[in-house]
Design a protein around this motif. Sequence first.
Motif, PDB file in Angstrom:
ATOM      1  N   LEU A  32       0.834  -1.196   0.000  1.00 50.58           N
ATOM      2  CA  LEU A  32       0.000   0.000   0.000  1.00 50.58           C
ATOM      3  C   LEU A  32       0.874   1.254   0.000  1.00 50.58           C
ATOM      4  CD1 LEU A  32      -2.895   1.162   0.163  1.00 50.58           C
ATOM      5  CD2 LEU A  32      -2.628   1.194   2.647  1.00 50.58           C
ATOM      6  N   SER A  88      -0.774   4.561  -0.848  1.00 51.41           N
ATOM      7  CA  SER A  88      -1.614   5.668  -0.373  1.00 51.41           C
ATOM      8  C   SER A  88      -3.072   5.258  -0.429  1.00 51.41           C
ATOM      9  CB  SER A  88      -1.394   6.930  -1.218  1.00 51.41           C
ATOM     10  OG  SER A  88      -1.840   6.725  -2.553  1.00 51.41           O
ATOM     11  N   ARG A  89      -3.903   5.988   0.325  1.00 54.30           N
ATOM     12  CA  ARG A  89      -5.345   5.805   0.262  1.00 54.30           C
ATOM     13  C   ARG A  89      -6.018   7.171   0.345  1.00 54.30           C
ATOM     14  NH1 ARG A  89      -5.004   3.103   5.192  1.00 54.30           N
ATOM     15  NH2 ARG A  89      -6.140   1.298   4.431  1.00 54.30           N
ATOM     16  N   ALA A 133     -13.060   3.690  -0.604  1.00 51.01           N
ATOM     17  CA  ALA A 133     -11.673   4.156  -0.604  1.00 51.01           C
ATOM     18  C   ALA A 133     -11.005   3.824  -1.925  1.00 51.01           C
ATOM     19  CB  ALA A 133     -10.892   3.504   0.541  1.00 51.01           C
ATOM     20  N   LEU A 190      -7.450   2.945  -3.233  1.00 53.75           N
ATOM     21  CA  LEU A 190      -6.186   2.458  -2.685  1.00 53.75           C
ATOM     22  C   LEU A 190      -5.159   2.323  -3.802  1.00 53.75           C
ATOM     23  CD1 LEU A 190      -7.501  -0.345  -0.289  1.00 53.75           C
ATOM     24  CD2 LEU A 190      -7.151   2.079   0.194  1.00 53.75           C
ATOM     25  N   THR A 191      -3.974   2.834  -3.562  1.00 54.35           N
ATOM     26  CA  THR A 191      -2.886   2.751  -4.529  1.00 54.35           C
ATOM     27  C   THR A 191      -1.793   1.849  -3.977  1.00 54.35           C
ATOM     28  OG1 THR A 191      -3.353   4.972  -5.362  1.00 54.35           O
ATOM     29  CG2 THR A 191      -1.185   4.052  -5.858  1.00 54.35           C
ATOM     30  N   GLU A 194      -4.109   0.350  -8.813  1.00 51.23           N
ATOM     31  CA  GLU A 194      -5.141   1.099  -8.108  1.00 51.23           C
ATOM     32  C   GLU A 194      -6.469   0.339  -8.129  1.00 51.23           C
ATOM     33  OE1 GLU A 194      -5.278   5.155  -9.590  1.00 51.23           O
ATOM     34  OE2 GLU A 194      -3.165   5.008 -10.145  1.00 51.23           O
ATOM     35  N   PHE A 219      -8.536  -3.933   4.910  1.00 55.66           N
ATOM     36  CA  PHE A 219      -8.048  -2.714   4.275  1.00 55.66           C
ATOM     37  C   PHE A 219      -8.013  -1.530   5.242  1.00 55.66           C
ATOM     38  CE2 PHE A 219      -9.455  -4.994   0.347  1.00 55.66           C
ATOM     39  CZ  PHE A 219      -8.201  -5.056  -0.246  1.00 55.66           C
ATOM     40  N   GLU A 230       0.095   2.251   5.464  1.00 52.94           N
ATOM     41  CA  GLU A 230       0.955   2.491   4.303  1.00 52.94           C
ATOM     42  C   GLU A 230       2.270   1.748   4.501  1.00 52.94           C
ATOM     43  OE1 GLU A 230       1.450   6.530   3.121  1.00 52.94           O
ATOM     44  OE2 GLU A 230      -0.697   6.957   3.127  1.00 52.94           O
TER      45      GLU A 230
END
Length: 258
Positions: free
Chosen positions: A14, A16-17, A25, A27-28, A78, A93, A98
Amino acid sequence: MVCSAVPAQFPLKLVSRRMLAPSVAHLTFVRDDGAPLDYIPGQFVQVHFHYADGTATKRSYSLATIRDHVPDAGESVEIAVSYVPGGAATALFEGLEEGGTVQASGPFGRFCLQPADDNRRYLLIATGTGVTPYRAMLPQLAEAMAARGIEVVLLFGARTPAELLYGDEFRAFAARHPAFRFVPCFSRELPAPGSAQAHADVRHGYVQQFIDEFAPSAEGDIAYLCGNPDMVDACFEALKVHGLPVPRIRREKYVSSK
């Protein structure tokens, strides 16, 4: 190009979110093994984890990544995740910091634009996180509009303006591409007058109520349906009434799981 699947599992870290809506959300991730994730827009990955009792389970998430180049190691992966009260995946999640990792596999699925498509228009219909694959398709759609002169209509259903996922991005894309029409359909609450969301193509109701307005054509249209199963079924039947053959109606249902 043919949709393919890569079954081996790999770690996603992870990065970023951000919240797209009160309960959704964005999520990246990046692959933590240093390999690229080669996918076709419209495909999904599966995230593998365990219930509290140790039972293995998994959840499927469409890739939201916008990419218009050859995949590179280290580029983002993503997804959009709906948070469900009491849900095991939600706990996973929400509790993921991060830098933390999850195990994934894929990509899978055939909910993709096809190179042999001969249509004059795409009707893209979605509710909720079902709009995610269409975000990933935007570069392909831009290319098809430029190369083939096609039109695209995105009918996107949400309850309220706060739940219109990626709405700003779709509006901006429509502003750059006159052949792309973005039609948000709000079932409960309309945007405030004068707000950015209150443009001329806003509708009040459910997406299936507005299919007739766009006069689907068996000769000219290919339709994609993604999201709530009841919406998918209702739109499928409506499109068949307009004469679209089943192979030109491509479906993917999103079912909430705890």
